[in-house]
Design a protein around this motif. Structure first.
Motif, PDB file in Angstrom:
ATOM      1  N   LYS A   1       0.841  -1.193   0.000  1.00  0.00           N
ATOM      2  CA  LYS A   1       0.000   0.000   0.000  1.00  0.00           C
ATOM      3  C   LYS A   1       0.886   1.257   0.000  1.00  0.00           C
ATOM      4  N   ILE A   2       1.512   1.520  -1.129  1.00  0.00           N
ATOM      5  CA  ILE A   2       2.524   2.572  -1.205  1.00  0.00           C
ATOM      6  C   ILE A   2       1.910   3.958  -1.071  1.00  0.00           C
ATOM      7  N   ALA A   3       0.819   4.216  -1.792  1.00  0.00           N
ATOM      8  CA  ALA A   3       0.198   5.543  -1.740  1.00  0.00           C
ATOM      9  C   ALA A   3      -0.268   5.877  -0.324  1.00  0.00           C
ATOM     10  N   GLU A   4      -0.798   4.883   0.370  1.00  0.00           N
ATOM     11  CA  GLU A   4      -1.254   5.099   1.737  1.00  0.00           C
ATOM     12  C   GLU A   4      -0.073   5.386   2.664  1.00  0.00           C
ATOM     13  N   LEU A   5       1.032   4.654   2.469  1.00  0.00           N
ATOM     14  CA  LEU A   5       2.241   4.904   3.257  1.00  0.00           C
ATOM     15  C   LEU A   5       2.714   6.339   3.067  1.00  0.00           C
ATOM     16  N   ASN A   6       2.727   6.795   1.829  1.00  0.00           N
ATOM     17  CA  ASN A   6       3.179   8.148   1.537  1.00  0.00           C
ATOM     18  C   ASN A   6       2.252   9.193   2.138  1.00  0.00           C
ATOM     19  N   ALA A   7       0.936   8.958   2.054  1.00  0.00           N
ATOM     20  CA  ALA A   7      -0.029   9.912   2.601  1.00  0.00           C
ATOM     21  C   ALA A   7       0.139  10.048   4.110  1.00  0.00           C
ATOM     22  N   ARG A   8       0.355   8.940   4.785  1.00  0.00           N
ATOM     23  CA  ARG A   8       0.529   9.002   6.239  1.00  0.00           C
ATOM     24  C   ARG A   8       1.875   9.622   6.611  1.00  0.00           C
ATOM     25  N   ALA A   9       2.878   9.404   5.791  1.00  0.00           N
ATOM     26  CA  ALA A   9       4.167  10.045   6.061  1.00  0.00           C
ATOM     27  C   ALA A   9       4.057  11.565   5.914  1.00  0.00           C
ATOM     28  N   ARG A  10       3.306  12.008   4.905  1.00  0.00           N
ATOM     29  CA  ARG A  10       3.088  13.450   4.725  1.00  0.00           C
ATOM     30  C   ARG A  10       2.335  14.018   5.925  1.00  0.00           C
ATOM     31  N   ALA A  11       1.352  13.286   6.405  1.00  0.00           N
ATOM     32  CA  ALA A  11       0.594  13.745   7.564  1.00  0.00           C
ATOM     33  C   ALA A  11       1.489  13.861   8.802  1.00  0.00           C
ATOM     34  N   GLN A  12       2.489  12.986   8.916  1.00  0.00           N
ATOM     35  CA  GLN A  12       3.417  13.080  10.043  1.00  0.00           C
ATOM     36  C   GLN A  12       4.233  14.372   9.968  1.00  0.00           C
ATOM     37  N   ILE A  13       4.626  14.739   8.757  1.00  0.00           N
ATOM     38  CA  ILE A  13       5.347  16.005   8.574  1.00  0.00           C
ATOM     39  C   ILE A  13       4.479  17.168   9.018  1.00  0.00           C
ATOM     40  N   VAL A  14       3.208  17.156   8.575  1.00  0.00           N
ATOM     41  CA  VAL A  14       2.291  18.241   8.933  1.00  0.00           C
ATOM     42  C   VAL A  14       2.072  18.288  10.444  1.00  0.00           C
ATOM     43  N   ALA A  15       1.937  17.120  11.065  1.00  0.00           N
ATOM     44  CA  ALA A  15       1.706  17.079  12.509  1.00  0.00           C
ATOM     45  C   ALA A  15       2.868  17.685  13.287  1.00  0.00           C
ATOM     46  N   GLU A  16       4.076  17.509  12.781  1.00  0.00           N
ATOM     47  CA  GLU A  16       5.252  17.988  13.504  1.00  0.00           C
ATOM     48  C   GLU A  16       5.675  19.391  13.082  1.00  0.00           C
ATOM     49  N   ARG A  17       5.434  19.769  11.842  1.00  0.00           N
ATOM     50  CA  ARG A  17       5.916  21.056  11.343  1.00  0.00           C
ATOM     51  C   ARG A  17       4.801  22.070  11.098  1.00  0.00           C
ATOM     52  N   GLY A  18       3.561  21.590  11.081  1.00  0.00           N
ATOM     53  CA  GLY A  18       2.447  22.480  10.802  1.00  0.00           C
ATOM     54  C   GLY A  18       2.130  22.532   9.314  1.00  0.00           C
ATOM     55  N   LEU A  19       0.954  23.093   9.005  1.00  0.00           N
ATOM     56  CA  LEU A  19       0.480  23.180   7.626  1.00  0.00           C
ATOM     57  C   LEU A  19       0.696  24.592   7.108  1.00  0.00           C
ATOM     58  N   PRO A  20       1.474  24.778   6.039  1.00  0.00           N
ATOM     59  CA  PRO A  20       1.673  26.126   5.476  1.00  0.00           C
ATOM     60  C   PRO A  20       0.342  26.745   5.048  1.00  0.00           C
ATOM     61  N   LEU A  21       0.280  28.071   5.084  1.00  0.00           N
ATOM     62  CA  LEU A  21      -0.949  28.772   4.738  1.00  0.00           C
ATOM     63  C   LEU A  21      -1.469  28.368   3.368  1.00  0.00           C
ATOM     64  N   ARG A  22      -0.581  28.301   2.383  1.00  0.00           N
ATOM     65  CA  ARG A  22      -0.990  27.933   1.016  1.00  0.00           C
ATOM     66  C   ARG A  22      -1.677  26.563   1.024  1.00  0.00           C
ATOM     67  N   ASN A  23      -1.080  25.584   1.685  1.00  0.00           N
ATOM     68  CA  ASN A  23      -1.650  24.243   1.711  1.00  0.00           C
ATOM     69  C   ASN A  23      -2.947  24.202   2.510  1.00  0.00           C
ATOM     70  N   TRP A  24      -3.013  24.991   3.595  1.00  0.00           N
ATOM     71  CA  TRP A  24      -4.248  25.067   4.380  1.00  0.00           C
ATOM     72  C   TRP A  24      -5.386  25.593   3.513  1.00  0.00           C
ATOM     73  N   LEU A  25      -5.090  26.571   2.687  1.00  0.00           N
ATOM     74  CA  LEU A  25      -6.105  27.209   1.862  1.00  0.00           C
ATOM     75  C   LEU A  25      -6.586  26.286   0.746  1.00  0.00           C
ATOM     76  N   VAL A  26      -5.665  25.716  -0.019  1.00  0.00           N
ATOM     77  CA  VAL A  26      -6.086  24.890  -1.153  1.00  0.00           C
ATOM     78  C   VAL A  26      -6.736  23.594  -0.697  1.00  0.00           C
ATOM     79  N   ALA A  27      -6.449  23.176   0.539  1.00  0.00           N
ATOM     80  CA  ALA A  27      -7.058  21.952   1.059  1.00  0.00           C
ATOM     81  C   ALA A  27      -8.528  22.149   1.408  1.00  0.00           C
ATOM     82  N   ARG A  28      -8.948  23.376   1.591  1.00  0.00           N
ATOM     83  CA  ARG A  28     -10.324  23.666   1.992  1.00  0.00           C
ATOM     84  C   ARG A  28     -11.149  24.089   0.783  1.00  0.00           C
TER      85      ARG A  28
END
Length: 408
Positions: free
Chosen positions: A77-104
């Motif tokens: 499940k490679i795509a899922e592994l990558n998605a969760r790894a990205r979420a770990q980055i966000v959890a530790e470093r925060g979500l940049p304003l640009r990414n917060w905006l386009v995600a909503r």
């Protein structure tokens, strides 16, 4: 450890280092910023443990197209592994304003749609305005931003007079794009479903949450999915199909949110099992001899691109199967891996050119077709195709409505 995390961890040992995923990855093929699915997925995952530093930031260059999942011979499940790894980055470093905006997508859509839309659309066509957006927010000045509608699909639906002869019901999940940018796609879907004898119900709904997942905001994505499940589960329990025109939205309801966010309640499973992409649903009608085939001929040869999110449904090509019933219509399939936009991925300043390079094969095919129209089931893919080629693009449901001779 939730059962999804456990299954991801257990799948690591199935990686046989064959490099098939890397050779098939459309992103790794065009940029050195992404070393490939194997390296940032199963290989890196072996070193990711609780309390460890965040994973290599190159995982953020994964577009989530799921090509790696489709070609992996052992089901990692490679795509899922990558998605969760990205979420770990966000959890530790925060979500940049640009990414917060386009995600909503729902928030941006509500702010953009309405009587002021023409002025907003005009402003976003001005080069100085786009330069300013790039410098301040980080959305590339050439990125294909959709034109906002002056009215929402839901507002139109409230005034819509449905036929009184319907024998069956479906619940329509329109998604953000149809509601705020492309109400005409929803109108075509409603017309086709009603023509085939269905009463269309419109449940309360939020953004499907895929942009939030793609940008690593799992907390907000979980809230969005749980709210949608709560709104939709009563329909699914009654056996009323939940049908959507955005293939990424339907995939999220069916699979992406439950798998990636570890949401596995009975209600989540019932909604997932009761959700259908619209051409998946129409093809099932055709297979049972229940689809009306009173089509007018359409003498056209059109290029068709099946989005990677649709291929991830593992359904074959439902749109091509249904449209093949229209006399005179010939579709040429692109066979391209990805258009490159990947939802919000190709909007970002540092990823725009990667997205354009990924989609080059598709763009060339559309241009060589000589057609003035291309078909695609995904809204962001349609916007990307038109942006890159200058060729207008439509959802296949619009062609089906045309073949039925329906007025929208």
């Amino acid at each position: 450890m939730d059962h999804i995390e456990l299954s991801l961890t257990q799948s690591l040992d199935h990686c046989i280092k064959c490099n098939i995923c890397t050779s098939a990855c459309p992103v790794a093929a065009v940029t050195d910023a992404f070393p490939g699915p194997k390296y940032v997925g199963p290989q890196a995952q072996r070193f990711r443990h609780e309390g460890q530093p965040v994973p290599d930031a190159s995982v953020d260059y994964c577009s989530g197209c799921r090509v790696c999942n489709q070609v992996c011979p052992t089901g990692v499940k490679i795509a899922e592994l990558n998605a969760r790894a990205r979420a770990q980055i966000v959890a530790e470093r925060g979500l940049p304003l640009r990414n917060w905006l386009v995600a909503r997508a729902g928030l941006v859509g509500r702010m953009s749609c309405g009587p002021h839309a023409p002025l907003l659309n005009f402003g976003l066509r001005l080069t100085p305005a786009r330069w300013a957006v790039e410098k301040v927010i980080g959305i590339h000045r050439k990125a294909p931003l959709p034109a906002s509608s002056t009215y929402t699909f839901r507002a139109w639906f409230r005034k819509h007079r449905a036929p009184t002869t319907a024998r069956r019901q479906v619940a329509f999940f329109h998604g953000c794009a149809t509601n705020f940018y492309e109400p005409h796609v929803g109108k075509a879907a409603i017309a086709v479903l009603e023509h085939n004898g269905f009463e269309v119900l419109l449940p309360k709904q939020q953004c499907c949450g895929l942009p939030l997942i793609s940008n690593g905001d799992f907390k907000a994505a979980t809230s969005a999915h749980e709210a949608n499940v709560q709104a939709l589960v009563s329909y699914a329990r009654q056996g009323i199909p939940i049908v959507g025109t955005s293939t990424s939205c339907t995939l999220t309801l069916k699979e992406e949110a439950p798998e990636i966010l570890a949401l596995h309640s009975e209600d989540v499973q019932i909604v997932a099992a009761g959700t259908y992409d619209i051409f998946e649903f129409l093809r099932s009608l055709a297979e049972r001899g229940e689809l009306k085939t009173d089509f007018r001929p359409i003498e056209r040869h059109l290029p068709y691109h099946q989005p990677c999110q649709y291929r991830a449904h593992r359904l074959g090509s439902p749109a091509m199967d249904v449209l093949s019933l229209i006399p005179g219509l010939v579709l040429e399939e692109s066979h391209a891996e990805c258009c490159g936009i990947a939802g919000t991925y190709g909007l970002k300043q540092e990823k725009y050119q990667i997205g354009m390079d990924v989609g080059a094969k598709l763009f060339d095919m559309v241009k060589r077709s000589g057609s003035d129209l291309a078909l695609c089931d995904s809204e962001t893919c349609r916007w990307q195709i038109t942006h890159a080629t200058g060729v207008a693009s439509k959802h296949p449901i619009e062609i089906l409505a045309e073949a039925y001779g329906l007025e929208l």
